[in-house]
Write an enzyme that holds these catalytic residues in place. Sequence first.
Site, short mmCIF file in Angstrom:
data_model
loop_
_atom_site.label_atom_id
_atom_site.label_comp_id
_atom_site.label_asym_id
_atom_site.label_seq_id
_atom_site.Cartn_x
_atom_site.Cartn_y
_atom_site.Cartn_z
N ALA A 10 0.73 -1.23 -0.02
CA ALA A 10 0.20 -0.02 -0.04
C ALA A 10 0.82 1.22 -0.10
O ALA A 10 0.36 2.38 -0.39
CB ALA A 10 -1.01 0.00 1.17
N PRO A 125 0.47 -9.08 -16.09
CA PRO A 125 1.74 -7.85 -15.97
C PRO A 125 1.46 -6.62 -16.34
O PRO A 125 2.30 -5.57 -16.09
CB PRO A 125 2.74 -8.87 -16.78
CG PRO A 125 1.72 -9.55 -17.50
CD PRO A 125 0.54 -9.79 -17.00
N HIS A 154 10.91 3.54 -21.97
CA HIS A 154 10.37 3.57 -20.53
C HIS A 154 11.46 4.47 -19.78
O HIS A 154 12.53 4.84 -20.40
CB HIS A 154 10.52 2.13 -19.94
CG HIS A 154 9.47 1.15 -20.32
ND1 HIS A 154 9.31 0.59 -21.42
CD2 HIS A 154 8.26 0.98 -19.57
CE1 HIS A 154 8.12 -0.06 -21.31
NE2 HIS A 154 7.64 -0.01 -20.12
N LYS A 158 14.09 1.41 -15.05
CA LYS A 158 13.46 0.36 -15.46
C LYS A 158 14.95 -0.43 -15.59
O LYS A 158 15.65 -0.21 -16.39
CB LYS A 158 12.72 0.45 -16.58
CG LYS A 158 12.28 -0.89 -17.20
CD LYS A 158 11.00 -1.01 -18.08
CE LYS A 158 10.47 -2.22 -18.66
NZ LYS A 158 9.82 -2.95 -17.47
P1 NAD Z 1 7.48 0.13 -5.21
O1 NAD Z 1 8.70 -0.15 -4.76
O2 NAD Z 1 7.20 1.59 -5.03
O3 NAD Z 1 6.23 -0.67 -4.09
C1 NAD Z 1 6.31 -1.88 -3.47
C2 NAD Z 1 5.92 -1.71 -2.03
O4 NAD Z 1 5.91 -3.14 -1.62
C3 NAD Z 1 6.69 -0.93 -1.25
O5 NAD Z 1 6.01 0.01 -0.66
C4 NAD Z 1 7.35 -2.13 0.02
O6 NAD Z 1 7.54 -1.83 1.19
C5 NAD Z 1 6.11 -3.18 -0.41
N1 NAD Z 1 6.33 -4.50 0.15
C6 NAD Z 1 7.40 -5.13 -0.19
N2 NAD Z 1 7.34 -6.47 0.33
C7 NAD Z 1 6.09 -6.49 0.79
C8 NAD Z 1 5.41 -7.56 1.34
N3 NAD Z 1 5.94 -8.83 1.70
N4 NAD Z 1 4.13 -7.16 1.80
C9 NAD Z 1 3.54 -6.02 1.77
N5 NAD Z 1 4.12 -5.29 1.20
C10 NAD Z 1 5.44 -5.39 0.63
O7 NAD Z 1 7.01 -0.49 -6.43
P2 NAD Z 1 5.92 -0.14 -7.68
O8 NAD Z 1 6.52 0.82 -8.81
O9 NAD Z 1 4.81 0.13 -6.93
O10 NAD Z 1 5.55 -1.80 -8.28
C11 NAD Z 1 5.22 -2.77 -7.68
C12 NAD Z 1 5.14 -3.84 -8.59
O11 NAD Z 1 4.32 -3.67 -9.52
C13 NAD Z 1 6.73 -4.25 -9.63
O12 NAD Z 1 6.59 -5.56 -9.51
C14 NAD Z 1 6.17 -3.65 -10.85
O13 NAD Z 1 6.81 -4.25 -11.95
C15 NAD Z 1 4.77 -3.98 -10.70
N6 NAD Z 1 4.12 -3.04 -11.72
C16 NAD Z 1 2.75 -3.69 -12.41
C17 NAD Z 1 1.98 -3.03 -13.33
C18 NAD Z 1 1.00 -3.89 -13.84
O14 NAD Z 1 0.25 -3.10 -14.65
N7 NAD Z 1 0.74 -5.08 -13.62
C19 NAD Z 1 2.28 -1.72 -13.39
C20 NAD Z 1 3.18 -1.02 -12.64
C21 NAD Z 1 4.15 -1.68 -11.84
#
Ligand code: NAD
Length: 267
Positions: A10, A125, A154, A158
Amino acid sequence: MMINVLVAGALGKMGREVCKSVISAGDLRLVGAVDVRGEEQDIGALLGGEEIGVPVKNDLEEELSQKRPDVMVDFTVPEAAAANAKTALRWKVRPVVGTTGMSAGEIKEITEIARESKIGGIIAPNFAIGAVLMINFAVQAAKYFPCVEIIELHHDQKLDAPSGTALKTAQAITAAREDFQQGMRSEIEKLPGARGGCFNGGIRLHSIRLPGLVAHQEVIFGGVGQTLTIRHDSISRESFMPGILLAIRKVMKLDKIVLGLESLLFE
Ligand code: NAD
């Protein structure tokens, strides 16, 4: 019917956007916000709005057991996403997983558990509806324009190249144009890499990384006396929200895990 949602990750860049979107949606209620960073502060206030009585917690299992949400949205890290999805399924909570980088084995295991317990969910994804449509349109175009190259652009933070979406596009086009052979075999690359990476000996993929970009892709088809370009731009993380909200609503009616947003868009 109100759908109760818990967001894992979150406090991350995506997680914050998802929390905001869930709070603003009339038919969804944010009941849990989990992040290993903890904080214990109210997520509504943390996002700059009013308090909503949901403090950020760091123990997913405890939150699932106490809040009993209908759906868990996961935007965490690849090392945590599979375990989080399995924990959610144990509590009969539908996982909506956006975190990328889970292994094929982990995805198989999660889909198997969900199938046996008849719980819906999605692992996707890319939740940008426009990106999914771009791939769909590219597959249609490839039947008439088999010569194609892909440029993906990008932000410079990335880590991986080419992007998962570019690879997925190349894979879908390759399947659509069957055994078509593209390009000259004896090209001379004066600078190694100038012609990009070659997917399965066919489609060239070019990756651009620059500050100022978010996530963009062009699929360029070349035919006799004409070209066709299909382009998608994610200008901000908000671009993923309509797809995520759609998934939250649709998983309520599923009894298994589906892979990719396209499974929900083109049912
Ligand atoms: P981010 O690093 O900003 O956020 C990740 C968060 O998860 C952090 O706040 C971290 O503290 C928390 N976290 C880590 N381990 C955890 C756990 N075990 N339980 C709960 N929280 C935990 O990263 P982001 O940019 O928000 O991206 C997150 C993921 O989403 C990445 O894998 C990214 O590639 C993916 N993503 C997917 C899409 C999509 O459309 N599917 C789009 C953008 C990003």
